[in-house]
Each structure stands twice: as structure tokens, then as C-alpha cells.
Motif scaffolding. Structure first.
Motif, PDB file in Angstrom:
ATOM      1  N   SER A   1       0.847  -1.194   0.000  1.00 55.84           N
ATOM      2  CA  SER A   1       0.000   0.000   0.000  1.00 55.84           C
ATOM      3  C   SER A   1       0.882   1.244   0.000  1.00 55.84           C
ATOM      4  O   SER A   1       1.823   1.350   0.768  1.00 55.84           O
ATOM      5  CB  SER A   1      -0.888  -0.018   1.227  1.00 55.84           C
ATOM      6  OG  SER A   1      -1.473   1.238   1.374  1.00 55.84           O
ATOM      7  N   TYR A   2       0.568   2.146  -0.896  1.00 52.50           N
ATOM      8  CA  TYR A   2       1.279   3.414  -0.915  1.00 52.50           C
ATOM      9  C   TYR A   2       0.337   4.524  -0.505  1.00 52.50           C
ATOM     10  O   TYR A   2       0.347   5.608  -1.057  1.00 52.50           O
ATOM     11  CB  TYR A   2       1.849   3.672  -2.306  1.00 52.50           C
ATOM     12  CG  TYR A   2       2.992   2.758  -2.640  1.00 52.50           C
ATOM     13  CD1 TYR A   2       4.210   2.892  -1.988  1.00 52.50           C
ATOM     14  CD2 TYR A   2       2.854   1.761  -3.593  1.00 52.50           C
ATOM     15  CE1 TYR A   2       5.265   2.045  -2.271  1.00 52.50           C
ATOM     16  CE2 TYR A   2       3.902   0.916  -3.895  1.00 52.50           C
ATOM     17  CZ  TYR A   2       5.111   1.061  -3.230  1.00 52.50           C
ATOM     18  OH  TYR A   2       6.147   0.230  -3.523  1.00 52.50           O
ATOM     19  N   GLY A   3      -0.522   4.209   0.481  1.00 47.73           N
ATOM     20  CA  GLY A   3      -1.537   5.146   0.924  1.00 47.73           C
ATOM     21  C   GLY A   3      -0.964   6.520   1.234  1.00 47.73           C
ATOM     22  O   GLY A   3      -1.582   7.534   0.929  1.00 47.73           O
ATOM     23  N   GLU A   4       0.226   6.539   1.776  1.00 43.15           N
ATOM     24  CA  GLU A   4       0.822   7.814   2.183  1.00 43.15           C
ATOM     25  C   GLU A   4       1.021   8.763   0.997  1.00 43.15           C
ATOM     26  O   GLU A   4       0.947   9.979   1.146  1.00 43.15           O
ATOM     27  CB  GLU A   4       2.160   7.564   2.887  1.00 43.15           C
ATOM     28  CG  GLU A   4       2.982   6.488   2.198  1.00 43.15           C
ATOM     29  CD  GLU A   4       4.344   6.262   2.874  1.00 43.15           C
ATOM     30  OE1 GLU A   4       4.891   7.196   3.466  1.00 43.15           O
ATOM     31  OE2 GLU A   4       4.868   5.133   2.764  1.00 43.15           O
ATOM     32  N   TYR A   5       1.289   8.182  -0.189  1.00 43.97           N
ATOM     33  CA  TYR A   5       1.506   9.035  -1.347  1.00 43.97           C
ATOM     34  C   TYR A   5       0.208   9.343  -2.098  1.00 43.97           C
ATOM     35  O   TYR A   5       0.133  10.300  -2.840  1.00 43.97           O
ATOM     36  CB  TYR A   5       2.466   8.370  -2.342  1.00 43.97           C
ATOM     37  CG  TYR A   5       3.819   8.070  -1.770  1.00 43.97           C
ATOM     38  CD1 TYR A   5       4.770   9.083  -1.619  1.00 43.97           C
ATOM     39  CD2 TYR A   5       4.166   6.781  -1.387  1.00 43.97           C
ATOM     40  CE1 TYR A   5       6.022   8.812  -1.098  1.00 43.97           C
ATOM     41  CE2 TYR A   5       5.415   6.495  -0.855  1.00 43.97           C
ATOM     42  CZ  TYR A   5       6.346   7.514  -0.712  1.00 43.97           C
ATOM     43  OH  TYR A   5       7.570   7.245  -0.200  1.00 43.97           O
ATOM     44  N   GLU A   6      -0.796   8.455  -1.905  1.00 49.19           N
ATOM     45  CA  GLU A   6      -1.998   8.567  -2.727  1.00 49.19           C
ATOM     46  C   GLU A   6      -2.680   9.920  -2.605  1.00 49.19           C
ATOM     47  O   GLU A   6      -3.126  10.502  -3.590  1.00 49.19           O
ATOM     48  CB  GLU A   6      -2.992   7.445  -2.390  1.00 49.19           C
ATOM     49  CG  GLU A   6      -2.871   6.285  -3.359  1.00 49.19           C
ATOM     50  CD  GLU A   6      -3.661   5.060  -2.936  1.00 49.19           C
ATOM     51  OE1 GLU A   6      -4.610   5.203  -2.150  1.00 49.19           O
ATOM     52  OE2 GLU A   6      -3.312   3.962  -3.409  1.00 49.19           O
ATOM     53  N   ALA A   7      -2.748  10.421  -1.372  1.00 50.15           N
ATOM     54  CA  ALA A   7      -3.448  11.689  -1.159  1.00 50.15           C
ATOM     55  C   ALA A   7      -2.719  12.834  -1.860  1.00 50.15           C
ATOM     56  O   ALA A   7      -3.354  13.685  -2.497  1.00 50.15           O
ATOM     57  CB  ALA A   7      -3.576  11.967   0.336  1.00 50.15           C
ATOM     58  N   SER A   8      -1.382  12.860  -1.773  1.00 50.10           N
ATOM     59  CA  SER A   8      -0.677  13.976  -2.403  1.00 50.10           C
ATOM     60  C   SER A   8      -0.747  13.865  -3.931  1.00 50.10           C
ATOM     61  O   SER A   8      -0.838  14.872  -4.633  1.00 50.10           O
ATOM     62  CB  SER A   8       0.767  14.094  -1.914  1.00 50.10           C
ATOM     63  OG  SER A   8       1.354  12.843  -1.736  1.00 50.10           O
TER      64      SER A   8
ATOM     65  N   TYR B   1       5.187   8.304  -7.760  1.00 48.26           N
ATOM     66  CA  TYR B   1       4.172   9.340  -8.011  1.00 48.26           C
ATOM     67  C   TYR B   1       3.547   9.160  -9.396  1.00 48.26           C
ATOM     68  O   TYR B   1       2.334   9.272  -9.574  1.00 48.26           O
ATOM     69  CB  TYR B   1       4.786  10.749  -7.899  1.00 48.26           C
ATOM     70  CG  TYR B   1       5.161  11.114  -6.490  1.00 48.26           C
ATOM     71  CD1 TYR B   1       4.219  11.658  -5.627  1.00 48.26           C
ATOM     72  CD2 TYR B   1       6.452  10.894  -6.012  1.00 48.26           C
ATOM     73  CE1 TYR B   1       4.544  11.989  -4.326  1.00 48.26           C
ATOM     74  CE2 TYR B   1       6.791  11.214  -4.709  1.00 48.26           C
ATOM     75  CZ  TYR B   1       5.844  11.762  -3.862  1.00 48.26           C
ATOM     76  OH  TYR B   1       6.167  12.071  -2.576  1.00 48.26           O
TER      77      TYR B   1
END
Lengths: 433, 433
Positions: free
Chosen positions: B25-32, B216
Motif C-alpha cells: 500500500s502506498y496510501g501515504e503518497y496517494e493523497a498527495s 508518483y
């Protein structure tokens, strides 16, 4: 139906309207779908049985999850004999059409010993999901299964939710058997998708999952994508009719209504060069509406996404059709094949006044699983290609590699990949030491 | 390298190890990433320029975002002439190979006036993303662009991040020009993907986005998928060599190392029937390691994902190769074509001791963008097929529809879709009234 002049503005409004039908964020469901996937991945059969009890109120275990031969026989007893005959005739047409899509492996040999090629291999095991509920869609079973069958997939399995009595819809079972499905399992929802993606004691892991489903099924498929392959997520149905003054307004109206009846998000659009036809079609739509059983759905979908656009020229009309990129495109004009040559974007193209859309849904042979919501600009109908994959083939003789080894080393070094260069270099190190 | 017996257990461990390389999971990047996409969708150029300033420290505006003819000329001045010649020779091979993948539209006419077919149309506009940074990978430019070019895509545009000086890597520019890219824009990261997906004043919207990128870029592509098409997300590189006692251990070792040098997640696996070869390859790997510039990366990737497995029989070895489904598969055995016929799952298959993997990366012609991490079970190399789409063609004469209209009505009514039945029925209402 609303009648508007085709202008840059009305076209833009229509395109924006149609895009509103795209699924928005389903964040609220995502967490529960992920929880189901995780549970099935970990507990396998046990979780599938528990979810089936919870969601379908059916008692399913390892002894009855696989539909038995007796159950299939029983299903044949319940399906109308004349429908079965129709299913068989449709099946033959679907098989014949898809057989023409098959591609072969190829190899190209050169005198210096170089062989390049492309090896085509069918997928090994495919899972077809079929929704449950009261209405059965045997045509959807045929359209999902036959391309896989024609591609040569070793094993095609199906999952579909059982009713409370632990039984599966008989028409679905008969369609599956006729199409050549190897095994049918009683499982539905996200738990069925998880079982197909990860495998359980009862349900084997597959390479690809296809078939329509509700939002849980769609999200589960999206979540397991990459681990296995999936088909694309289908959107609401669409028809666009391109017509000139020679078109029969009654035919056009009936065809628009055939898609509008699917659901309230369906879209039916007529783009015509004839103001007179526009008026007549609108009248005929009203006439038909009085007789049709699904009039309530139709009225809503026409209100929301039904349009009659009057274009100045056929060129303008064709441009609009290409921009809208409809799932189904009918051409009812004086020279429909001329128009067809100018169509770039459409899922399926129906040419002439006797190619009505339901002919394609049920019978002609081409697949009825088509790209929706503008995606015909880059996606294709479901086909045999969805059930094969390719491997490149490369063989070089020593002589052939020698001729080009300096080129490869130069290229690899330019990308600073020295072990790449070395792998070619080492083959000739004694020659050039 | 570690040497193990090929058993059910070692194979299972290896498969689980390899799967660990899947992106979690790359949840941390998804929002940005989503924030960047939304901003570009709304503010278009303005947002792209601001993000380019922020992330690339480059001053880009509407006057210089498009790479000019002068900049391309300047780039040619900076690229080594011998490398340019190599690029041109590779390009010709890539073009020749992909030309063989082209498929034609087809139409099948029957005496009763039925015409069924499949119309093949190239995508209209494609965007190729090329990462920035110090190392340029011109081979990747060629491999992404050429299938689109051969497919007949109308317009191929490229985006790549500028350096702080507002310039683009000259080798990338030259490769783009040679491959026939129409326009190159100076934009990178999620903002470039957003511009390609939604369009801005400067960068036109495309139908499909291809090409590798950082996390990204990968997340942005995933987020816009469905609105446009994308290629698959590439995983770490892999090689599997199938070899018997006739293989040259030095060649095998060099080929394993060529993939291990890509990055620490790369995987290099030898499966052999010869215990002697296993030992010799391991020694040769150690010998080469002393000389190679990327030894540090190689050691890590071999420690993590490098294996030598000794199989009882060639059949067992082949089974393991099919289960692992490697991106690159080399066959270095006494009868390599015999073995090839039994391979089901591999991105590219290299046959015989002179088909070293870098030959395929740079020069032979087949695409080097291949399915990774077991996905060769269901995915294919990038090909011309990724840049075309198909539309079904259906035309029936009145006579042909009349013959089957009852069948279609029966089928539609069985699915309770009465407007579907009506659309066929209305065509013969006068005949049968």
C-alpha cells in the motif's frame, strides 16, 4: 425526448452529462470489501462458507459448493425447450465469430540463423462471475465464456451466488453447461472474487476473472487486479443512432428504447441531419412508451441521458459520434457503409436499418461486452485476445550475435549498464582477447 | 549464489519471496498524488508550471514548455555519433519486428446479406512518459514509442521533466526524434500524467499514457486509468535461466548478472539439471562480481532474490519456470527449441546460448517492456495491439434478420427485456400483423 441543435455547446453539455455516470468514489465500500478479501485469503473455504451464510442465507460447505451433475440435469428440466434451442443457435454464431479472432504464433527465420517470433498461449484457468438474483442473463454467460473457450483456455470455472435453498438459477446453469464451463461453484460477491484470486480448498485460483457484478464484486475485482487479470469494469449501457432523412422513425425509436430500458443510467442518443426525423422519432418514442413493460425505467433514463441532436451536416454528426464514442452505434442512413468508414470510436457498429442493436446482444455472434462511457476511444469488445497472452521469441546464432555485439555493448554502456554489456562481451572474449 | 535442490518447498519459498516485491500500500503518497491531479485538472497549465517550479526547480511557462526545433538540434550536437548510429540500427529492428504484429480489419459476408467483422482503428493520440534524472534510457524511449508508431497512432507526444536549467536530457530528445515523436513537453511527475489525462492549454489530452516512472507517476497513472488507458505498471526486472550440463557456465553467470544489476529488487534465477553447472555458475558469478561497476547493487539483489535451483529432471525444471513465469527466460540446453515448446509462461524467451538477454533489451527487435512478477501468466509484452482498438461490425439484410427474429425475441423475453424484443419485432410488424 428533448430535441436540440447539434452545436459545440450542446455536444459539450451532453459529454459532461454522460461522464457524470462514471462511478464516483466508493470509499465507504472499499474497507468492507478489503476485509472480505483478507478473510478469504487467510481462512479460505471457511470464510467463503461463512460469508455465503451471512449474505446469501444459504448453507454451503465443501460437500455442496460445487454444482453436481444431478443439479445440472435438474436445471435442464426447468428450462423451456424452445429457449434452449435458441441458446444453442446463438452459441454457434458466437463461436463462429470468435473463431475468426484467433491469432497464431509466428516465427521469422533469417539466413544468418536469427529467429524472432511471438508465441501465443491461452490462459490456463479463467473464472467467470455470474450475478445471482431473480433475473438470469444467459446471454451474458455465453458472451463471457465463449471467447475463453475459443481461445483454448484449459479450464473455465464459474461462480454464482446460491439462493437461500442452496440452488443456482437453472437458466444460468444450462447456459454454462452449453457454453462448456467445466465447473460451477456456489459463491457470490467479494468472497467469490477472493476465492478465484487466491484459491481455497474448494475453488482453484484462476489467472483471470471476468463477468459483471454489483459494486462489491466490481471493487473486489479492482482490488485483486495485478495479482490476477480482470476484464474492464462495465458502465451503463449506451446507444447512439446516426440517421438521415431516409431512416425509418419507428425503427430508430424502438432501438433507442431498447437501450434505455436497461437502467436509469442508460443513455440513448439520436444524431440526425433531419429535423423531420427528429420530430417523428420523438413521437414514436412516446407511442411505444405506452406499451412497454419497463416504461418507468425508460422514462427516467430518457429524461436523464436521452438526446435527439439535429446536425447541419452528416460530417458534423459523424464527428459527434466519434467524440461520444458510444458503446453501440447504429448507422441508419442512405449509404451506411460510407459512414462506417469514417467511424473511429464505437464498441459495436450496426450498419443499415435491419441491424437492430438486440441482434448483437443476443444472436449475431460478436460479443455484447463492450467498452462504455467514452472508453471505446481506447478499449475493445471482449474477445479471444482477452484469454491469450504472448511471449516474444528470440534466437540468434553465434554468427548473428557477433555481427551486432559491438552495437549492443555501445548501447548498454551508454545506459551505464556494464553487466548488460558484459553478457554479450563474454561470448566473444576468446575471439578478441 | 545460494544453491538449493528444486523441491516443492524451495519452489514455494522462492515464489513467496518474489511476491514480496509487489508494491504494498502506498496510501501515504496517494493523497498527495490525488491533490496534484485535482489541481492540474482545475488550473491546467498554471498548476503544471507551479509544480514544475516546486519539484524540478525549473522555470517553465507557455513559451518554453514545448521543446523547440533548436533544442532538438542542440541535443543532436551533444550525442555521440556512434551511439546515434546504433540507435538507428536498433530502431530499424524494432520497427521490423513490430510491423509483423499488425492486424487488419476483417469482414465476412454471407449470401443472405449478413456482414460481420472487426474494424481495427489506431488510437488517436498517445502520451509517452520518460523519467528525468541523470541516467537516460534511450532504449526505453524506442520501445515505448515504436509500437505506437507502427500501429498508426496519429500523434505521439512525450513528457519528461526538465533539469533546473529548463533543458531536457539530450539523449532522450534524440531518441524521441529518431523514433518519430511529434512533440516533447517539459513536464514530469504526477503533474505530467494529469496534463496528459485531462489536457491543459499547452498539453493536449491523450487516449493512452505509457512509460515508466517513479511511485508518483505510477500512482497518478493508476488514478487516471479508465478516464484514459494506461500500460501496466512495471515491477522489478527478472531473469530465469533454464540450463542443462551442456550450458556454458560463464555465459549463464554473465546473463544472471545482467538483470541483477538493475536494482536491489531484481531477481536472477538459474534452474538446472546439472549440479556441476550450478557450482560452476556460482563461481563465475563471484569472478565477474570483482570486475563489474554495479557490484554493490548486484550483491544485494542476489542475496535477496538470486537462486540456483538444481532439478531432478528437465520436466521439473520446466514446470518451475512455468510457475515462476519470469519476465525474461533463457533456455541454454542441448535442445532449446524442444524446451521452448513446453514453456507456457514467460515475457520473452531467449533460445540458445547466443541469445543473451541484453540482445533483447537493446537490439533484436521484440519489445523489452515485459510482464513481471508472475504476471506473464496473463499479461503480454508491450505491442502494437496496445495502440489499436477494435469495433465489432454487424450488418444484416431484411431477409437475414427475418430468419432469426423470432429467436431474438424469445431470448430477449426470457431476459424480461421487452423493449429489446420490440426493436426486432417492429421491423416485421406489417408482415405479420
Amino acid at each position: 425526448m428533448r430535441i436540440q441543435k447539434l452545436t459545440k455547446e450542446t455536444k459539450q453539455n451532453l459529454l459532461e452529462d454522460l461522464l457524470k455516470r462514471s462511478p464516483n468514489s466508493y470509499g465507504e465500500y472499499e474497507a468492507s470489501v478489503q476485509a472480505i478479501l483478507d478473510k478469504v485469503k487467510e481462512e479460505k473455504d471457511r470464510a467463503v462458507f461463512a460469508f455465503t451464510k451471512q449474505f446469501d442465507q444459504a448453507d454451503i460447505d465443501a460437500t455442496n459448493i460445487l454444482v453436481s451433475e444431478e443439479e445440472i440435469e435438474e436445471a435442464y428440466g426447468k428450462v423451456d425447450a424452445s429457449l434452449l434451442e435458441v441458446v444453442r443457435r446463438a452459441l454457434q454464431n458466437i463461436k463462429d465469430y470468435h473463431a475468426k479472432q484467433k491469432i497464431n504464433s509466428w516465427f521469422d527465420s533469417r539466413p544468418d540463423g536469427t529467429i524472432l517470433g511471438q508465441k501465443v498461449t491461452p490462459l490456463q484457468r479463467v473464472g467467470v462471475y455470474v450475478p445471482g438474483g431473480k433475473a438470469a442473463y444467459p446471454s451474458s454467460v455465453l458472451m463471457n465464456v465463449m471467447p475463453a473457450k475459443v481461445a483454448g483456455v484449459d479450464e473455465i470455472i464459474m461462480t454464482t451466488p446460491p439462493g437461500k435453498d442452496g440452488k443456482v438459477n437453472p437458466t444460468t446453469l444450462v447456459a454454462a453447461k452449453e457454453a462448456g464451463v467445466d465447473k460451477v461453484y456456489k459463491a457470490g460477491g467479494a468472497q467469490a472474487i477472493a476465492a478465484l484470486a487466491y484459491g481455497t480448498e474448494s475453488i482453484p485460483k484462476v489467472d483471470k476473472i471476468v463477468g459483471p457484478g454489483n459494486i462489491y464484486v466490481a471493487l473486489a475485482k479492482k482490488a485483486v487486479y495485478g495479482h490476477v487479470s480482470i476484464d474492464s469494469i462495465a458502465g451503463p449501457s449506451e446507444i447512439l443512432v446516426l440517421a438521415d432523412e431516409t431512416a425509418n422513425p419507428r425503427f430508430v425509436a424502438a432501438d433507442l428504447l431498447s437501450q434505455a430500458e436497461h437502467d436509469e443510467l442508460a443513455s440513448a442518443i439520436l444524431v440526425t441531419t433531419s429535423e423531420k426525423l427528429a420530430q417523428e422519432v420523438s413521437l414514436e418514442v412516446d407511442n411505444f412508451l405506452k406499451e412497454l413493460s419497463r416504461a418507468e425505467i425508460i422514462e427516467k433514463s430518457l429524461d436523464n441521458y436521452g438526446y435527439i441532436l439535429v446536425a447541419e451536416t452528416m460530417e458534423d454528426a459523424i464527428d459527434a459520434a466519434n467524440e461520444i464514442a458510444s458503446e453501440h452505434l447504429e448507422i441508419q442512413t442512405a449509404a451506411p457503409f460510407e459512414v462506417m468508414t469514417k467511424i473511429r470510436n464505437a464498441g459495436a457498429i450496426f450498419i443499415g436499418e435491419y441491424a437492430s442493436e438486440p441482434l448483437g446482444d443476443y444472436f449475431a455472434g460478436p460479443n455484447h461486452i463492450l467498452p462504455t462511457n467514452g472508453t471505446a476511444k481506447f478499449f475493445s469488445p471482449l474477445s479471444v485476445d482477452d484469454f491469450i497472452k504472448k511471449s516474444s521469441i528470440i534466437s540468434y546464432s553465434k554468427e548473428a550475435l557477433f555481427k551486432v555485439h559491438n552495437d549492443i555493448e555501445t548501447f548498454a554502456k551508454a545506459e551505464r549498464l556494464t553487466a548488460h554489456a558484459n553478457s554479450v562481451h563474454v561470448r566473444f572474449e576468446n575471439e578478441e582477447a
